[in-house]
Scaffold this active site. Structure first.
Site, PDB file in Angstrom:
ATOM      1  N   GLU A   1      -1.594   0.640   9.105  1.00  0.00           N
ATOM      2  CA  GLU A   1      -1.790  -0.017  10.412  1.00  0.00           C
ATOM      3  C   GLU A   1      -0.463  -0.537  10.982  1.00  0.00           C
ATOM      4  O   GLU A   1      -0.226  -0.483  12.189  1.00  0.00           O
ATOM      5  CB  GLU A   1      -2.800  -1.157  10.267  1.00  0.00           C
TER       6      GLU A   1
ATOM      7  N   ALA B   1      -2.726  -4.715   2.977  1.00  0.00           N
ATOM      8  CA  ALA B   1      -2.848  -6.169   2.932  1.00  0.00           C
ATOM      9  C   ALA B   1      -2.959  -6.538   1.458  1.00  0.00           C
ATOM     10  O   ALA B   1      -3.393  -5.726   0.639  1.00  0.00           O
ATOM     11  CB  ALA B   1      -4.073  -6.604   3.710  1.00  0.00           C
TER      12      ALA B   1
ATOM     13  N   GLU C   1      -9.634   1.049   2.966  1.00  0.00           N
ATOM     14  CA  GLU C   1     -10.401  -0.210   2.980  1.00  0.00           C
ATOM     15  C   GLU C   1     -11.850  -0.031   2.541  1.00  0.00           C
ATOM     16  O   GLU C   1     -12.418  -0.893   1.889  1.00  0.00           O
ATOM     17  CB  GLU C   1     -10.366  -0.847   4.379  1.00  0.00           C
TER      18      GLU C   1
HETATM   19  N1  DAK Z   1      -2.238  -5.845  -2.747  1.00  0.00           N
HETATM   20  C1  DAK Z   1      -1.772  -6.537  -3.804  1.00  0.00           C
HETATM   21  N2  DAK Z   1      -1.090  -5.980  -4.813  1.00  0.00           N
HETATM   22  C2  DAK Z   1      -0.888  -4.662  -4.774  1.00  0.00           C
HETATM   23  C3  DAK Z   1      -1.356  -3.860  -3.703  1.00  0.00           C
HETATM   24  C4  DAK Z   1      -2.061  -4.510  -2.649  1.00  0.00           C
HETATM   25  N3  DAK Z   1      -2.494  -3.871  -1.557  1.00  0.00           N
HETATM   26  N4  DAK Z   1      -1.014  -2.581  -3.943  1.00  0.00           N
HETATM   27  C5  DAK Z   1      -0.357  -2.587  -5.118  1.00  0.00           C
HETATM   28  N5  DAK Z   1      -0.281  -3.835  -5.609  1.00  0.00           N
HETATM   29  C6  DAK Z   1       0.345  -4.265  -6.853  1.00  0.00           C
HETATM   30  C7  DAK Z   1      -0.492  -3.818  -8.049  1.00  0.00           C
HETATM   31  O1  DAK Z   1      -1.542  -4.718  -8.275  1.00  0.00           O
HETATM   32  C8  DAK Z   1       0.556  -3.841  -9.137  1.00  0.00           C
HETATM   33  O2  DAK Z   1       0.757  -5.176  -9.560  1.00  0.00           O
HETATM   34  P1  DAK Z   1       0.949  -5.582 -11.119  1.00  0.00           P
HETATM   35  O3  DAK Z   1      -0.266  -5.094 -11.805  1.00  0.00           O
HETATM   36  O4  DAK Z   1       2.207  -4.831 -11.540  1.00  0.00           O
HETATM   37  O5  DAK Z   1       1.115  -7.076 -11.101  1.00  0.00           O
HETATM   38  C9  DAK Z   1       1.812  -3.391  -8.432  1.00  0.00           C
HETATM   39  O6  DAK Z   1       1.581  -3.600  -7.043  1.00  0.00           O
HETATM   40  C10 DAK Z   1       2.102  -1.912  -8.648  1.00  0.00           C
HETATM   41  O7  DAK Z   1       0.932  -1.182  -8.296  1.00  0.00           O
HETATM   42  P2  DAK Z   1       0.248  -0.111  -9.288  1.00  0.00           P
HETATM   43  O8  DAK Z   1       0.513  -0.445 -10.709  1.00  0.00           O
HETATM   44  O9  DAK Z   1      -1.177   0.019  -8.864  1.00  0.00           O
HETATM   45  O10 DAK Z   1       1.077   1.196  -8.900  1.00  0.00           O
HETATM   46  P3  DAK Z   1       0.562   2.706  -8.953  1.00  0.00           P
HETATM   47  O11 DAK Z   1       1.753   3.548  -8.742  1.00  0.00           O
HETATM   48  O12 DAK Z   1      -0.259   2.962 -10.183  1.00  0.00           O
HETATM   49  O13 DAK Z   1      -0.427   2.865  -7.706  1.00  0.00           O
HETATM   50  C11 DAK Z   1      -1.102   2.523  -5.383  1.00  0.00           C
HETATM   51  C12 DAK Z   1       0.082   2.687  -6.394  1.00  0.00           C
HETATM   52  C13 DAK Z   1      -0.500   2.181  -4.029  1.00  0.00           C
HETATM   53  C14 DAK Z   1      -1.850   3.862  -5.258  1.00  0.00           C
HETATM   54  C15 DAK Z   1      -2.058   1.430  -5.897  1.00  0.00           C
HETATM   55  O14 DAK Z   1      -1.288   0.255  -6.180  1.00  0.00           O
HETATM   56  C16 DAK Z   1      -3.111   1.076  -4.917  1.00  0.00           C
HETATM   57  O15 DAK Z   1      -4.126   1.787  -4.782  1.00  0.00           O
HETATM   58  N6  DAK Z   1      -2.941  -0.062  -4.245  1.00  0.00           N
HETATM   59  C17 DAK Z   1      -3.914  -0.580  -3.305  1.00  0.00           C
HETATM   60  C18 DAK Z   1      -3.872   0.220  -2.043  1.00  0.00           C
HETATM   61  C19 DAK Z   1      -4.928  -0.265  -1.073  1.00  0.00           C
HETATM   62  O16 DAK Z   1      -6.131  -0.237  -1.366  1.00  0.00           O
HETATM   63  N7  DAK Z   1      -4.463  -0.708   0.078  1.00  0.00           N
HETATM   64  C20 DAK Z   1      -5.324  -1.209   1.094  1.00  0.00           C
HETATM   65  C21 DAK Z   1      -5.447  -2.680   0.916  1.00  0.00           C
HETATM   66  S1  DAK Z   1      -6.734  -3.280   1.919  1.00  0.00           S
HETATM   67  C22 DAK Z   1      -9.052  -7.727   7.082  1.00  0.00           C
HETATM   68  C23 DAK Z   1      -7.710  -7.880   7.087  1.00  0.00           C
HETATM   69  C24 DAK Z   1      -6.895  -6.871   6.589  1.00  0.00           C
HETATM   70  C25 DAK Z   1      -7.436  -5.753   6.067  1.00  0.00           C
HETATM   71  C26 DAK Z   1      -8.819  -5.600   6.061  1.00  0.00           C
HETATM   72  C27 DAK Z   1      -9.648  -6.569   6.594  1.00  0.00           C
HETATM   73  N8  DAK Z   1      -9.899  -8.786   7.496  1.00  0.00           N
HETATM   74  C28 DAK Z   1      -9.444 -10.120   7.175  1.00  0.00           C
HETATM   75  C29 DAK Z   1     -11.152  -8.490   8.077  1.00  0.00           C
HETATM   76  C30 DAK Z   1      -6.602  -4.788   5.434  1.00  0.00           C
HETATM   77  C31 DAK Z   1      -6.980  -4.335   4.215  1.00  0.00           C
HETATM   78  C32 DAK Z   1      -6.058  -3.596   3.395  1.00  0.00           C
HETATM   79  O17 DAK Z   1      -4.938  -3.280   3.701  1.00  0.00           O
END
Ligand code: DAK
Length: 259
Positions: free
Chosen positions: A114, A66, A134
């Site tokens: 998911e 997300a 998360e």
């Molecule tokens: N959201 C927004 N932007 C993201 C992103 C994300 N999930 N993942 C990556 N990006 C963006 C980065 O910010 C970066 O943007 P700029 O800085 O270039 O503007 C660009 O994509 C490239 O990412 P990186 O520079 O970080 O690339 P790397 O190769 O170094 O790393 C990575 C790739 C996938 C390991 C890293 O980007 C990363 O850790 N990303 C986050 C992964 C993550 O934590 N995903 C889970 C998100 S939480 C709920 C509803 C939904 C959910 C929970 C609760 N409620 C309302 C209760 C769901 C939650 C999630 O999915």
């Protein structure tokens, strides 16, 4: 269908939906979830489409979760609304009458994992990475991950992934049953398409009933689920498809299913 964050191509009986937000590694914001919902509601009504493939744009990410920048400042009510929208989109995919294959072409994290879990079948590229990170962000999965992951891979392995937030590679995902198969990146879409075309060549009513029997039956006890299967089996005998399939076998030829 035209969208800002999705591409939807229909080629014969196969639709390919590509999540296209490459600058954010295809992260799911509200607009993308709304578009996914509309796109899959449309595909559900399209009887010419027999199988759907869903993938992410580029070679790095399926969906990196997300959208964290969108979620950062949500209040309690909008967070709930966002979670319900995500759940509605994913349950529309899960309950689509047609089978859905996830072509996991890179990071499938959080909401991306998911999304893959809501599909029927997951093929992964060699560089795919799965995880539910998360808890690193101070939240829990909001799009059904705490429910679908244990149902797919079992409670213990799911608990480990959900509580540690660990990211796993394609080989480990395959070992756990999270990925059906691993293929080289350049073979991922061809492999998904080959599988989709094989499914599309089978009896379309039988495939739809089969999907419903699997999904609905998983939520029932075994006796009720077997009864449900028997009812679906019986229903096939009201279709031309069953007659054509069995006649073709006995006449030693390939069946021609009309759908
Ligand atoms: N959201 C927004 N932007 C993201 C992103 C994300 N999930 N993942 C990556 N990006 C963006 C980065 O910010 C970066 O943007 P700029 O800085 O270039 O503007 C660009 O994509 C490239 O990412 P990186 O520079 O970080 O690339 P790397 O190769 O170094 O790393 C990575 C790739 C996938 C390991 C890293 O980007 C990363 O850790 N990303 C986050 C992964 C993550 O934590 N995903 C889970 C998100 S939480 C709920 C509803 C939904 C959910 C929970 C609760 N409620 C309302 C209760 C769901 C939650 C999630 O999915």
């Amino acid at each position: 269908m035209q969208f800002n964050n999705l591409l939807c191509e229909i080629d014969g009986p196969v639709a390919i939906v590509t999540i296209h937000r490459p600058k954010a590694l295809n992260a799911l914001n509200q607009e993308t979830l709304e578009e996914l919902l509309v796109c899959f509601q449309g595909l559900a009504e399209n009887s010419l489409v027999r199988v759907v493939i869903i993938t992410g744009s580029g070679e790095k990410a399926f969906v990196a979760g997300a959208d964290i920048s969108f979620m950062e400042n949500l209040d309690v009510l909008t967070a709930r609304k966002f979670a319900l929208l995500g759940q509605k989109a994913l349950s529309t995919i899960e309950n689509l009458p047609q089978p859905v294959i996830a072509a996991v072409n890179g990071f499938a994290l959080g909401g991306g994992c998911e999304l893959a879990l809501a599909c029927d079948i997951r093929l992964a590229s060699e560089n795919a990475k799965f995880g539910q990170p998360e808890v690193n962000l101070g939240v829990l999965p909001g799009f059904g991950g705490t429910q679908r992951l244990p149902r797919l891979i079992g409670k213990g392995p799911a608990a480990e992934l959900l509580f540690t937030g660990n990211m796993i590679d394609a080989a480990e995902a395959f070992r756990l049953g999270l990925a059906n198969r691993i293929v080289p990146q350049d073979q991922l879409l061809p492999a998904c398409r080959e599988m989709a075309e094989k499914i599309a060549s089978r009896g379309p009513v039988a495939v739809r009933l089969c999907k419903d029997a699997v999904n609905s039956g998983m939520e029932m006890d075994l006796a009720r689920a077997c009864q449900y299967e028997a009812d679906h089996f019986a229903l096939c005998f009201s279709s031309d498809e069953q007659k054509e399939g069995m006649r073709a076998f006995l006449e030693k030829r390939q069946p021609k299913f009309q759908g």
